[in-house]
Design a protein around this motif. Structure first.
Motif, PDB file in Angstrom:
ATOM      1  N   TYR A  91     -21.563  -6.958   0.353  1.00  0.00           N
ATOM      2  CA  TYR A  91     -22.424  -7.958   0.976  1.00  0.00           C
ATOM      3  C   TYR A  91     -21.908  -8.431   2.331  1.00  0.00           C
ATOM      4  O   TYR A  91     -22.500  -9.318   2.950  1.00  0.00           O
ATOM      5  CB  TYR A  91     -22.584  -9.166   0.041  1.00  0.00           C
ATOM      6  N   GLY A  92     -20.794  -7.872   2.789  1.00  0.00           N
ATOM      7  CA  GLY A  92     -20.282  -8.255   4.105  1.00  0.00           C
ATOM      8  C   GLY A  92     -19.742  -9.668   4.147  1.00  0.00           C
ATOM      9  O   GLY A  92     -19.975 -10.403   5.120  1.00  0.00           O
ATOM     10  N   LEU A  93     -18.989 -10.066   3.133  1.00  0.00           N
ATOM     11  CA  LEU A  93     -18.470 -11.434   3.044  1.00  0.00           C
ATOM     12  C   LEU A  93     -17.029 -11.560   3.517  1.00  0.00           C
ATOM     13  O   LEU A  93     -16.450 -12.646   3.441  1.00  0.00           O
ATOM     14  CB  LEU A  93     -18.565 -11.931   1.594  1.00  0.00           C
ATOM     15  N   LEU A  94     -16.448 -10.476   3.990  1.00  0.00           N
ATOM     16  CA  LEU A  94     -15.033 -10.488   4.357  1.00  0.00           C
ATOM     17  C   LEU A  94     -14.829 -10.505   5.862  1.00  0.00           C
ATOM     18  O   LEU A  94     -13.927  -9.872   6.394  1.00  0.00           O
ATOM     19  CB  LEU A  94     -14.327  -9.282   3.716  1.00  0.00           C
ATOM     20  N   GLY A  95     -15.699 -11.221   6.546  1.00  0.00           N
ATOM     21  CA  GLY A  95     -15.572 -11.338   7.991  1.00  0.00           C
ATOM     22  C   GLY A  95     -15.929 -10.071   8.721  1.00  0.00           C
ATOM     23  O   GLY A  95     -15.481  -9.843   9.843  1.00  0.00           O
ATOM     24  N   ASP A  96     -16.718  -9.233   8.101  1.00  0.00           N
ATOM     25  CA  ASP A  96     -17.094  -7.959   8.687  1.00  0.00           C
ATOM     26  C   ASP A  96     -18.481  -7.592   8.180  1.00  0.00           C
ATOM     27  O   ASP A  96     -19.042  -8.273   7.320  1.00  0.00           O
ATOM     28  CB  ASP A  96     -16.087  -6.876   8.274  1.00  0.00           C
ATOM     29  N   LEU A  97     -19.028  -6.504   8.699  1.00  0.00           N
ATOM     30  CA  LEU A  97     -20.330  -6.039   8.240  1.00  0.00           C
ATOM     31  C   LEU A  97     -20.213  -5.467   6.830  1.00  0.00           C
ATOM     32  O   LEU A  97     -19.126  -5.092   6.395  1.00  0.00           O
ATOM     33  CB  LEU A  97     -20.863  -4.967   9.194  1.00  0.00           C
ATOM     34  N   PRO A  98     -21.327  -5.373   6.102  1.00  0.00           N
ATOM     35  CA  PRO A  98     -21.288  -4.729   4.791  1.00  0.00           C
ATOM     36  C   PRO A  98     -20.808  -3.285   4.924  1.00  0.00           C
ATOM     37  O   PRO A  98     -21.066  -2.624   5.933  1.00  0.00           O
ATOM     38  CB  PRO A  98     -22.752  -4.774   4.327  1.00  0.00           C
ATOM     39  N   VAL A  99     -20.103  -2.800   3.903  1.00  0.00           N
ATOM     40  CA  VAL A  99     -19.645  -1.414   3.947  1.00  0.00           C
ATOM     41  C   VAL A  99     -20.818  -0.482   3.631  1.00  0.00           C
ATOM     42  O   VAL A  99     -21.795  -0.873   3.003  1.00  0.00           O
ATOM     43  CB  VAL A  99     -18.491  -1.162   2.951  1.00  0.00           C
ATOM     44  N   ASP A 100     -20.696   0.757   4.094  1.00  0.00           N
ATOM     45  CA  ASP A 100     -21.729   1.761   3.837  1.00  0.00           C
ATOM     46  C   ASP A 100     -21.509   2.487   2.518  1.00  0.00           C
ATOM     47  O   ASP A 100     -22.439   3.073   1.955  1.00  0.00           O
ATOM     48  CB  ASP A 100     -21.731   2.804   4.965  1.00  0.00           C
ATOM     49  N   MET A 101     -20.277   2.457   2.037  1.00  0.00           N
ATOM     50  CA  MET A 101     -19.938   3.199   0.819  1.00  0.00           C
ATOM     51  C   MET A 101     -18.799   2.488   0.101  1.00  0.00           C
ATOM     52  O   MET A 101     -17.879   1.977   0.753  1.00  0.00           O
ATOM     53  CB  MET A 101     -19.513   4.625   1.186  1.00  0.00           C
ATOM     54  N   LEU A 102     -18.883   2.451  -1.232  1.00  0.00           N
ATOM     55  CA  LEU A 102     -17.817   1.894  -2.059  1.00  0.00           C
ATOM     56  C   LEU A 102     -17.162   3.027  -2.845  1.00  0.00           C
ATOM     57  O   LEU A 102     -17.852   3.857  -3.433  1.00  0.00           O
ATOM     58  CB  LEU A 102     -18.375   0.870  -3.039  1.00  0.00           C
ATOM     59  N   VAL A 103     -15.834   3.041  -2.868  1.00  0.00           N
ATOM     60  CA  VAL A 103     -15.108   4.092  -3.581  1.00  0.00           C
ATOM     61  C   VAL A 103     -13.961   3.466  -4.367  1.00  0.00           C
ATOM     62  O   VAL A 103     -13.541   2.348  -4.085  1.00  0.00           O
ATOM     63  CB  VAL A 103     -14.551   5.158  -2.611  1.00  0.00           C
ATOM     64  N   GLY A 104     -13.479   4.200  -5.362  1.00  0.00           N
ATOM     65  CA  GLY A 104     -12.326   3.736  -6.117  1.00  0.00           C
ATOM     66  C   GLY A 104     -12.608   3.604  -7.593  1.00  0.00           C
ATOM     67  O   GLY A 104     -13.741   3.415  -8.023  1.00  0.00           O
ATOM     68  N   ALA A 105     -11.546   3.692  -8.380  1.00  0.00           N
ATOM     69  CA  ALA A 105     -11.648   3.604  -9.826  1.00  0.00           C
ATOM     70  C   ALA A 105     -11.640   2.148 -10.274  1.00  0.00           C
ATOM     71  O   ALA A 105     -11.392   1.235  -9.489  1.00  0.00           O
ATOM     72  CB  ALA A 105     -10.481   4.356 -10.462  1.00  0.00           C
ATOM     73  N   GLY A 106     -11.907   1.940 -11.576  1.00  0.00           N
ATOM     74  CA  GLY A 106     -11.887   0.592 -12.112  1.00  0.00           C
ATOM     75  C   GLY A 106     -12.400   0.576 -13.532  1.00  0.00           C
ATOM     76  O   GLY A 106     -12.806   1.606 -14.070  1.00  0.00           O
ATOM     77  N   ASN A 107     -12.408  -0.609 -14.136  1.00  0.00           N
ATOM     78  CA  ASN A 107     -12.874  -0.737 -15.521  1.00  0.00           C
ATOM     79  C   ASN A 107     -14.394  -0.714 -15.578  1.00  0.00           C
ATOM     80  O   ASN A 107     -15.074  -0.440 -14.578  1.00  0.00           O
ATOM     81  CB  ASN A 107     -12.294  -2.007 -16.156  1.00  0.00           C
ATOM     82  N   ALA A 108     -14.946  -1.000 -16.740  1.00  0.00           N
ATOM     83  CA  ALA A 108     -16.399  -0.921 -16.924  1.00  0.00           C
ATOM     84  C   ALA A 108     -17.137  -1.894 -16.002  1.00  0.00           C
ATOM     85  O   ALA A 108     -18.231  -1.586 -15.514  1.00  0.00           O
ATOM     86  CB  ALA A 108     -16.741  -1.226 -18.382  1.00  0.00           C
ATOM     87  N   TYR A 109     -16.552  -3.047 -15.754  1.00  0.00           N
ATOM     88  CA  TYR A 109     -17.200  -4.041 -14.891  1.00  0.00           C
ATOM     89  C   TYR A 109     -17.215  -3.573 -13.441  1.00  0.00           C
ATOM     90  O   TYR A 109     -18.213  -3.732 -12.729  1.00  0.00           O
ATOM     91  CB  TYR A 109     -16.492  -5.390 -15.028  1.00  0.00           C
ATOM     92  N   VAL A 110     -16.108  -3.001 -13.007  1.00  0.00           N
ATOM     93  CA  VAL A 110     -16.027  -2.456 -11.645  1.00  0.00           C
ATOM     94  C   VAL A 110     -17.009  -1.295 -11.474  1.00  0.00           C
ATOM     95  O   VAL A 110     -17.721  -1.205 -10.475  1.00  0.00           O
ATOM     96  CB  VAL A 110     -14.580  -2.005 -11.329  1.00  0.00           C
ATOM     97  N   ALA A 111     -17.065  -0.417 -12.472  1.00  0.00           N
ATOM     98  CA  ALA A 111     -17.977   0.731 -12.406  1.00  0.00           C
ATOM     99  C   ALA A 111     -19.421   0.268 -12.334  1.00  0.00           C
ATOM    100  O   ALA A 111     -20.228   0.817 -11.556  1.00  0.00           O
ATOM    101  CB  ALA A 111     -17.766   1.643 -13.616  1.00  0.00           C
ATOM    102  N   GLU A 112     -19.762  -0.752 -13.111  1.00  0.00           N
ATOM    103  CA  GLU A 112     -21.135  -1.269 -13.092  1.00  0.00           C
ATOM    104  C   GLU A 112     -21.443  -1.944 -11.764  1.00  0.00           C
ATOM    105  O   GLU A 112     -22.549  -1.796 -11.214  1.00  0.00           O
ATOM    106  CB  GLU A 112     -21.339  -2.237 -14.255  1.00  0.00           C
ATOM    107  N   ALA A 113     -20.479  -2.675 -11.221  1.00  0.00           N
ATOM    108  CA  ALA A 113     -20.676  -3.322  -9.921  1.00  0.00           C
ATOM    109  C   ALA A 113     -20.884  -2.282  -8.830  1.00  0.00           C
ATOM    110  O   ALA A 113     -21.721  -2.446  -7.942  1.00  0.00           O
ATOM    111  CB  ALA A 113     -19.484  -4.209  -9.590  1.00  0.00           C
ATOM    112  N   LYS A 114     -20.118  -1.198  -8.883  1.00  0.00           N
ATOM    113  CA  LYS A 114     -20.283  -0.118  -7.893  1.00  0.00           C
ATOM    114  C   LYS A 114     -21.681   0.499  -7.993  1.00  0.00           C
ATOM    115  O   LYS A 114     -22.312   0.791  -6.975  1.00  0.00           O
ATOM    116  CB  LYS A 114     -19.229   0.980  -8.114  1.00  0.00           C
ATOM    117  N   ARG A 115     -22.134   0.677  -9.215  1.00  0.00           N
ATOM    118  CA  ARG A 115     -23.460   1.261  -9.408  1.00  0.00           C
ATOM    119  C   ARG A 115     -24.553   0.397  -8.793  1.00  0.00           C
ATOM    120  O   ARG A 115     -25.442   0.886  -8.098  1.00  0.00           O
ATOM    121  CB  ARG A 115     -23.740   1.420 -10.917  1.00  0.00           C
TER     122      ARG A 115
END
Length: 211
Positions: free
Chosen positions: A187-211
C-alpha cells in the motif's frame, strides 16, 4: 539433478479462518494506514521500538555482530547466488523478428520498478531468503528493493538476515513482520510508492496476504 513432482502430496488448502483474519487486517490497514500497521506490530510481534526502519549504518554493520563462520557462510552464499542470477539474466535475451514484411514482433525484458521482499526470521530465520529475493531482483535490474523482517525478542532485527540483505543490495530494511509488513509494502506506507511485486516465504498468514 532435477526435482521430481510430489504427486502424492495433498492439495494446497486455504484455511477459511486465515482468509478471514488476513482480509480483516488488510482492510483495516488500507483504511487506517501506518497507525494500523504499528498497532499490529505491537500486538502481534510485541514491537516496542520507535522507528521501524533500520538506518544505513545499522544495515551495513549487521555483519560485525555475527560469528566469523556464519558471516563467511553468508558471504559465500550471497556471492554464488548472485553469480548465478547474473548468468541467468544474461541468458534472457531480447529479440526482434519481422515475421512477414511490415510485421515486427519480439520480446524485451524490462525489470519492474519496485520490489518488496519479506524475510522470515522466526524460530528458524531463513538467512538465504534475501539471496533469492533481494539479490535476484537486483541482478534483474530492479532499481528499488525494500525488505521487511520481523522483530526478534529483543525488539531488533536478526543480524544474519539483515547482513544477507545488505550483501544482496537491499535499499531499505524495516523491522516489521507478518501481514502488516506485506500490507505496508503493497500500500506504499513506508515513505515510498507501493511496490510492484511482493516476494519471499512465510507462514499461512503471510502467504494469504501476498495472494
Amino acid at each position: 539433478h532435477l526435482k521430481t513432482p510430489l504427486i502424492d502430496a495433498p492439495a494446497a488448502q486455504r484455511d477459511p479462518a486465515v482468509i478471514e483474519t488476513v482480509s480483516a487486517m488488510l482492510s483495516d490497514i488500507q483504511s487506517r494506514g501506518m497507525d494500523a500497521v504499528l498497532d499490529y506490530a505491537r500486538t502481534l510481534d510485541r514491537y516496542e521500538g520507535g522507528d521501524v526502519e533500520l538506518s544505513a549504518e545499522q544495515i551495513a554493520s549487521s555483519g560485525d555482530r555475527l560469528p566469523a563462520d556464519l558471516r563467511s557462510a553468508i558471504e559465500l552464499g550471497s556471492e554464488r547466488t548472485l553469480a548465478f542470477a547474473r548468468e541467468q539474466r544474461a541468458h534472457l535475451s531480447d529479440f526482434e523478428t519481422e515475421l512477414v514484411p511490415g510485421l515486427v514482433t519480439g520480446a524485451r525484458y524490462v525489470p519492474v520498478s519496485r520490489v518488496g521482499a519479506y524475510l522470515p526470521a522466526g524460530r528458524f530465520p531463513l538467512t538465504a531468503s534475501a539471496f533469492m529475493t533481494v539479490g535476484v531482483a537486483k541482478a534483474a535490474g530492479v532499481p528499488t528493493v525494500v525488505a521487511c523482517t520481523p522483530p526478534q525478542p529483543d525488539g531488533g532485527a536478526n543480524d544474519a538476515v539483515v547482513y544477507a540483505a545488505h550483501l544482496s543490495g537491499v535499499d531499505r530494511v524495516f523491522v516489521l513482520g507478518g501481514v502488516q509488513a506485506l500490507a505496508a509494502m503493497a500500500y506504499g506506507l513506508l515513505g515510498d510508492l507501493p511496490v510492484d511485486m511482493l516476494v519471499g516465504a512465510g507462514n499461512a498468514y503471510v502467504a494469504e496476504a501476498k495472494r
